[in-house]
Design a protein around this motif. Sequence first.
Motif, PDB file in Angstrom:
ATOM      1  N   ASP A   1       0.871  -1.177   0.000  1.00 16.55           N
ATOM      2  CA  ASP A   1       0.000   0.000   0.000  1.00 16.55           C
ATOM      3  C   ASP A   1       0.906   1.224   0.000  1.00 16.55           C
ATOM      4  O   ASP A   1       2.027   1.173   0.523  1.00 16.55           O
ATOM      5  N   TYR A   2       0.422   2.327  -0.542  1.00 17.78           N
ATOM      6  CA  TYR A   2       1.279   3.498  -0.628  1.00 17.78           C
ATOM      7  C   TYR A   2       1.723   3.993   0.749  1.00 17.78           C
ATOM      8  O   TYR A   2       2.781   4.597   0.886  1.00 17.78           O
ATOM      9  N   GLU A   3       0.934   3.710   1.785  1.00 15.79           N
ATOM     10  CA  GLU A   3       1.311   4.133   3.134  1.00 15.79           C
ATOM     11  C   GLU A   3       2.561   3.406   3.636  1.00 15.79           C
ATOM     12  O   GLU A   3       3.248   3.893   4.527  1.00 15.79           O
ATOM     13  N   ASP A   4       2.857   2.234   3.075  1.00 12.99           N
ATOM     14  CA  ASP A   4       3.994   1.429   3.522  1.00 12.99           C
ATOM     15  C   ASP A   4       5.262   1.656   2.706  1.00 12.99           C
ATOM     16  O   ASP A   4       6.322   1.128   3.054  1.00 12.99           O
ATOM     17  N   GLU A   5       5.177   2.430   1.631  1.00 10.59           N
ATOM     18  CA  GLU A   5       6.346   2.601   0.764  1.00 10.59           C
ATOM     19  C   GLU A   5       7.511   3.270   1.482  1.00 10.59           C
ATOM     20  O   GLU A   5       8.653   2.885   1.299  1.00 10.59           O
ATOM     21  N   PHE A   6       7.225   4.269   2.308  1.00 11.94           N
ATOM     22  CA  PHE A   6       8.305   4.946   3.018  1.00 11.94           C
ATOM     23  C   PHE A   6       8.999   3.982   3.986  1.00 11.94           C
ATOM     24  O   PHE A   6      10.225   3.962   4.083  1.00 11.94           O
ATOM     25  N   ASP A   7       8.215   3.168   4.706  1.00 12.56           N
ATOM     26  CA  ASP A   7       8.802   2.194   5.624  1.00 12.56           C
ATOM     27  C   ASP A   7       9.650   1.174   4.872  1.00 12.56           C
ATOM     28  O   ASP A   7      10.714   0.766   5.347  1.00 12.56           O
ATOM     29  N   PHE A   8       9.189   0.779   3.692  1.00 13.46           N
ATOM     30  CA  PHE A   8       9.942  -0.159   2.854  1.00 13.46           C
ATOM     31  C   PHE A   8      11.286   0.450   2.467  1.00 13.46           C
ATOM     32  O   PHE A   8      12.328  -0.192   2.577  1.00 13.46           O
ATOM     33  N   MET A   9      11.260   1.696   2.019  1.00 12.37           N
ATOM     34  CA  MET A   9      12.508   2.373   1.641  1.00 12.37           C
ATOM     35  C   MET A   9      13.424   2.559   2.848  1.00 12.37           C
ATOM     36  O   MET A   9      14.645   2.434   2.730  1.00 12.37           O
ATOM     37  N   ALA A  10      12.841   2.833   4.028  1.00 17.35           N
ATOM     38  CA  ALA A  10      13.653   2.973   5.240  1.00 17.35           C
ATOM     39  C   ALA A  10      14.327   1.642   5.584  1.00 17.35           C
ATOM     40  O   ALA A  10      15.507   1.624   5.969  1.00 17.35           O
ATOM     41  N   ASP A  11      13.598   0.537   5.431  1.00 19.06           N
ATOM     42  CA  ASP A  11      14.185  -0.782   5.694  1.00 19.06           C
ATOM     43  C   ASP A  11      15.333  -1.070   4.734  1.00 19.06           C
ATOM     44  O   ASP A  11      16.375  -1.599   5.132  1.00 19.06           O
ATOM     45  N   ILE A  12      15.164  -0.713   3.471  1.00 15.60           N
ATOM     46  CA  ILE A  12      16.233  -0.918   2.486  1.00 15.60           C
ATOM     47  C   ILE A  12      17.432  -0.051   2.838  1.00 15.60           C
ATOM     48  O   ILE A  12      18.578  -0.504   2.829  1.00 15.60           O
TER      49      ILE A  12
END
Length: 136
Positions: free
Chosen positions: A55-66
Motif C-alpha cells: 500500500d502506498y502508506e507502507d512505501e516509506f517504511d519499505f525504503m527505510a528498511d532498504i
Amino acid sequence: MKYKLKLDYTADEIKELRGLSKVYDSPMNAVREIADIGNGNYKVKDLQKKYTSLDYEDEFDFMADINNTVKGTAIFPEKKYVVHDKVTDQYIYYSFPWKGLRWGSFQLGTGAEKKTKEEWLAINPAYEPMLESVED
C-alpha cells in the motif's frame, strides 16, 4: 544507531534484504533496482513482489528498511525455536501458577515457549537436538 525493520518480511525476503549490502553501495541504487520491475534482476525478485503489493502508506517504511539494510543499521528478527521432545511428544511451556517452565503436550506453536537458540542453550545445552524452528 540500529533500527528494527518496520515491515514484516518472509524468510526469502529477509534473505534478499541481507544480501543488499553486498551488492549495492548506495540505498538509492538498491531502491531503484527493486522498483525497476521487469528489468530481469532475479537477485531481488521477492523484494520486487513485495514492492508491487505494498500500500502506498507502507512505501516509506519499505525504503527505510532498504536504507537501513544497505547502511548496515538494520536489526533483523531473530529466529525462534521451541523445545520438542519427540519421544514423549511434549513441549516446554511457561506455567504461570508454578512461575516456570514445564513440559506438556501442545500442538506446535499453541502454547510452547518460544526463544532464540542461544536462549535455550543457555538454559540447558542438552536441548539442542530437540530444538524446532517456528514462526514468531
